[in-house]
Design a protein around this motif. Sequence first.
Motif, PDB file in Angstrom:
ATOM      1  N   ASN A   1       0.964  -1.148  -0.107  1.00  0.00           N
ATOM      2  CA  ASN A   1       0.053  -0.123   0.158  1.00  0.00           C
ATOM      3  C   ASN A   1       0.969   1.035   0.078  1.00  0.00           C
ATOM      4  O   ASN A   1       2.426   1.087   0.132  1.00  0.00           O
ATOM      5  CB  ASN A   1      -1.079   0.039   1.081  1.00  0.00           C
ATOM      6  CG  ASN A   1      -0.219  -0.372   2.534  1.00  0.00           C
ATOM      7  OD1 ASN A   1       0.739   0.713   2.951  1.00  0.00           O
ATOM      8  ND2 ASN A   1      -0.448  -1.352   3.167  1.00  0.00           N
ATOM      9  N   GLY A   2       0.222   2.431  -0.028  1.00  0.00           N
ATOM     10  CA  GLY A   2       0.938   3.574  -0.280  1.00  0.00           C
ATOM     11  C   GLY A   2       1.878   4.012   1.211  1.00  0.00           C
ATOM     12  O   GLY A   2       2.774   4.558   1.112  1.00  0.00           O
ATOM     13  N   THR A   3       1.000   3.733   2.293  1.00  0.00           N
ATOM     14  CA  THR A   3       1.625   3.877   3.638  1.00  0.00           C
ATOM     15  C   THR A   3       3.122   2.973   3.601  1.00  0.00           C
ATOM     16  O   THR A   3       4.097   3.617   4.130  1.00  0.00           O
ATOM     17  CB  THR A   3       0.763   3.314   4.691  1.00  0.00           C
ATOM     18  OG1 THR A   3      -0.555   4.094   4.587  1.00  0.00           O
ATOM     19  CG2 THR A   3       1.216   3.909   6.039  1.00  0.00           C
TER      20      THR A   3
ATOM     21  N   LYS B   1      -8.061   6.244  -5.669  1.00  0.00           N
ATOM     22  CA  LYS B   1      -6.795   6.960  -6.372  1.00  0.00           C
ATOM     23  C   LYS B   1      -7.038   6.821  -7.772  1.00  0.00           C
ATOM     24  O   LYS B   1      -7.946   6.015  -8.385  1.00  0.00           O
ATOM     25  CB  LYS B   1      -5.395   6.424  -5.982  1.00  0.00           C
ATOM     26  CG  LYS B   1      -5.063   6.031  -4.436  1.00  0.00           C
ATOM     27  CD  LYS B   1      -5.096   7.377  -3.714  1.00  0.00           C
ATOM     28  CE  LYS B   1      -4.847   6.916  -2.117  1.00  0.00           C
ATOM     29  NZ  LYS B   1      -4.642   8.098  -1.362  1.00  0.00           N
TER      30      LYS B   1
ATOM     31  N   THR C   1      -2.332  17.268   4.399  1.00  0.00           N
ATOM     32  CA  THR C   1      -2.217  15.855   3.556  1.00  0.00           C
ATOM     33  C   THR C   1      -2.911  14.820   4.452  1.00  0.00           C
ATOM     34  O   THR C   1      -3.462  14.940   5.434  1.00  0.00           O
ATOM     35  CB  THR C   1      -0.847  15.619   3.444  1.00  0.00           C
ATOM     36  OG1 THR C   1      -0.621  14.375   2.509  1.00  0.00           O
ATOM     37  CG2 THR C   1      -0.090  15.487   4.791  1.00  0.00           C
ATOM     38  N   PHE C   2      -2.766  13.609   3.744  1.00  0.00           N
ATOM     39  CA  PHE C   2      -3.172  12.402   4.614  1.00  0.00           C
ATOM     40  C   PHE C   2      -2.333  12.142   5.690  1.00  0.00           C
ATOM     41  O   PHE C   2      -1.163  12.173   5.441  1.00  0.00           O
ATOM     42  CB  PHE C   2      -3.620  11.215   3.510  1.00  0.00           C
ATOM     43  CG  PHE C   2      -4.181  10.165   4.272  1.00  0.00           C
ATOM     44  CD1 PHE C   2      -5.290   9.848   4.781  1.00  0.00           C
ATOM     45  CD2 PHE C   2      -3.412   8.809   4.219  1.00  0.00           C
ATOM     46  CE1 PHE C   2      -5.854   8.719   5.566  1.00  0.00           C
ATOM     47  CE2 PHE C   2      -4.003   7.819   4.511  1.00  0.00           C
ATOM     48  CZ  PHE C   2      -4.843   7.572   5.385  1.00  0.00           C
TER      49      PHE C   2
ATOM     50  N   SER D   1       0.302   5.058  -4.244  1.00  0.00           N
ATOM     51  CA  SER D   1      -0.951   4.139  -3.634  1.00  0.00           C
ATOM     52  C   SER D   1      -1.663   3.927  -4.760  1.00  0.00           C
ATOM     53  O   SER D   1      -2.107   4.767  -5.857  1.00  0.00           O
ATOM     54  CB  SER D   1      -1.614   5.101  -2.615  1.00  0.00           C
ATOM     55  OG  SER D   1      -2.748   4.360  -2.251  1.00  0.00           O
TER      56      SER D   1
ATOM     57  N   ALA E   1       0.743   9.384  -3.852  1.00  0.00           N
ATOM     58  CA  ALA E   1      -0.219   8.657  -3.728  1.00  0.00           C
ATOM     59  C   ALA E   1      -1.550   9.289  -4.536  1.00  0.00           C
ATOM     60  O   ALA E   1      -2.322   8.452  -5.020  1.00  0.00           O
ATOM     61  CB  ALA E   1      -0.760   8.530  -2.100  1.00  0.00           C
ATOM     62  N   GLN E   2      -1.492  10.538  -4.797  1.00  0.00           N
ATOM     63  CA  GLN E   2      -2.633  11.218  -5.675  1.00  0.00           C
ATOM     64  C   GLN E   2      -2.211  11.445  -7.072  1.00  0.00           C
ATOM     65  O   GLN E   2      -3.089  12.218  -7.691  1.00  0.00           O
ATOM     66  CB  GLN E   2      -3.457  12.364  -4.983  1.00  0.00           C
ATOM     67  CG  GLN E   2      -3.801  11.667  -3.279  1.00  0.00           C
ATOM     68  CD  GLN E   2      -4.336  13.068  -2.679  1.00  0.00           C
ATOM     69  OE1 GLN E   2      -4.547  14.070  -3.321  1.00  0.00           O
ATOM     70  NE2 GLN E   2      -4.598  12.771  -1.241  1.00  0.00           N
TER      71      GLN E   2
ATOM     72  N   ASP F   1       5.556  12.017  -2.247  1.00  0.00           N
ATOM     73  CA  ASP F   1       4.340  11.198  -2.161  1.00  0.00           C
ATOM     74  C   ASP F   1       3.252  11.486  -3.370  1.00  0.00           C
ATOM     75  O   ASP F   1       2.860  12.330  -3.412  1.00  0.00           O
ATOM     76  CB  ASP F   1       3.528  11.775  -0.605  1.00  0.00           C
ATOM     77  CG  ASP F   1       2.560  11.112  -0.449  1.00  0.00           C
ATOM     78  OD1 ASP F   1       1.712  10.390  -1.415  1.00  0.00           O
ATOM     79  OD2 ASP F   1       2.097  11.312   0.871  1.00  0.00           O
TER      80      ASP F   1
ATOM     81  N   THR G   1       1.519  10.650   5.206  1.00  0.00           N
ATOM     82  CA  THR G   1       2.780  11.230   4.802  1.00  0.00           C
ATOM     83  C   THR G   1       3.420  11.566   6.240  1.00  0.00           C
ATOM     84  O   THR G   1       4.785  11.410   6.212  1.00  0.00           O
ATOM     85  CB  THR G   1       2.283  12.554   4.127  1.00  0.00           C
ATOM     86  OG1 THR G   1       1.273  12.269   3.531  1.00  0.00           O
ATOM     87  CG2 THR G   1       3.454  13.369   3.620  1.00  0.00           C
TER      88      THR G   1
ATOM     89  N   VAL H   1       4.135  16.239  -1.168  1.00  0.00           N
ATOM     90  CA  VAL H   1       2.790  15.665  -1.575  1.00  0.00           C
ATOM     91  C   VAL H   1       2.430  16.386  -2.873  1.00  0.00           C
ATOM     92  O   VAL H   1       2.041  17.569  -2.708  1.00  0.00           O
ATOM     93  CB  VAL H   1       1.751  15.780  -0.503  1.00  0.00           C
ATOM     94  CG1 VAL H   1       0.420  14.787  -0.961  1.00  0.00           C
ATOM     95  CG2 VAL H   1       2.445  15.041   0.755  1.00  0.00           C
TER      96      VAL H   1
END
Length: 367
Positions: free
Chosen positions: A57-59, A184, A83-84, A179, A157-158, A155, A87, A129
Motif C-alpha cells: 500500500n502507499g503507507t 486513487k 495531507t493524509f 498508492s 499517492a494522488q 508522495d 505522509t 505531496v
Amino acid sequence: MQFVDLQTQYQHYQSEIDQAVLDVFKRGDFILGKDVGLFEREVAAYLQTKYAISCANGTDALNLALLALEIGPGDEVIVPSFTFIATASQVAMRKAKPVFVDIHPRTFNLTAQTIESAITAKTKAVIVVHLFGQPVDLAAIKKICQKHRIALIEDCAQAFGATYKDKAVGTWGDIGCFSFFPAKNLGAYGDAGMITTQKKSLAEKITKLRFHGHQRKYYSVFLGLNSRLDTVQAAVLRVKLKHFDRELKHRQTAAAYYTQHLSSIKQVAVPIDQKNSRHADNYYTLSAKYRNRLQSFLEQKRIPTMVYYPLPCHLQPAFKYLGYKTRDLPHSEHACRTALSLPLDGFITPKDQDTVISAIKSFYLKE
Ligand SMILES: *Cc1c(COP(=O)(O)O)cnc(C)c1O
C-alpha cells in the motif's frame, strides 16, 4: 451519482478483469506471481523510471522509503500538514520528527520557500505531496534539496500520471511513493502500492526491505516488513493501466469543465495549475465559502462530495506531543475549513457535472 463510481468502471473492463483474476486463480501464483513482475515493468515503462518496486500500500511505500534512507531518531523530516496522515505518521513511526510546514493557499502544496525556511542541521529529508494530483514545483524544490544535501521523497499517492516538465512525478526525487487504493486515479480492488527510484542501490535495498530483508530465502541482511503486492491486485492493475490514459484525459477534460463553469462564482476559488506541469486530477477540490453548509446542501440533493481534509496533521491528537497550536499553519488550517472535493472519475458525464454545477450555483444565489 457517486463520488468515485467504481461500478461503472468495472462494467467497462469486466471481461478483461474477470479473465485476468481467474488466470491468477488457475495458476495459483498468489505471492509475487507473474502479474506482479509484469506490472512493475509496465509501470516503470509508463513513468519512465529506472526502478519500480511494488508493495502492499502507499503507507508502506512511505515507510520503506524512510527505512531505505535510514531515517530515524534525531532526524527531522519536513512534511506538509494539509495531507493524509500517512505522509507524516510514517516519519513518526520511524521515530524521526515530522516538521510541518505551511502550503500555498491556492495550489494546496508545499513551496520551495516554505521548505527552505524549515531546514535545520537535523533535516534529513522532505516529503512533498502532489496533493489532489497537482505536482509541486519540483525543479525549485529539488534545487533546494540538493543545495542542503537532504533527500527528496515524493508522495505521489494522488498523482499517478501527473508530470512536471513532461517528466513523471515520482522520478524527480530520490524516491517516489504511490498508492493504488481504489479511490486513487489508478486503483486496485484492495490495497496496493509502488515505490520508484532511479538509484540501483536504493532499489535493491527496498526490494529486500519489503520482505524481511531477505537477500535470498531465509537469509536476512536487514530487518524488514512483509509488504508485497498481491498478484490478484497486480492482475487488476495491469488491466486498468492499459486504459489509464483515456481515463486521465477524461478526468482532465471534466476538471476543466468544472473550472469553466464554477470560476464565475465569487464565493469559491477553483483550483489553479502549477506551471510547467500536468495535473493528474485525482480530486477536483474547491476552496468554498460556507463549505459545511454547501456540503449539506449538496448532500440533500444526493450529490456526494468529500472533505480532504477536515483536520490538518499538526492538530491531530496523535501529534499532540509535538506541541503545535491552532494558527501555527494558517493556510493549512484555512484549507481544512474550505476545501471541498467534487465528484470526478474517468467516466463522469457532462450531465452529472451540470447537476453539480447548477446545485452549487443555486446554493450561492441563496446566500
Ligand atoms: C492515500 C494516500 C496515502 C496512503 O496510501 P494507502 O495506500 O492508503 O496506504 C499517502 N499519502 C497520501 C497523500 C494519500 O492520499
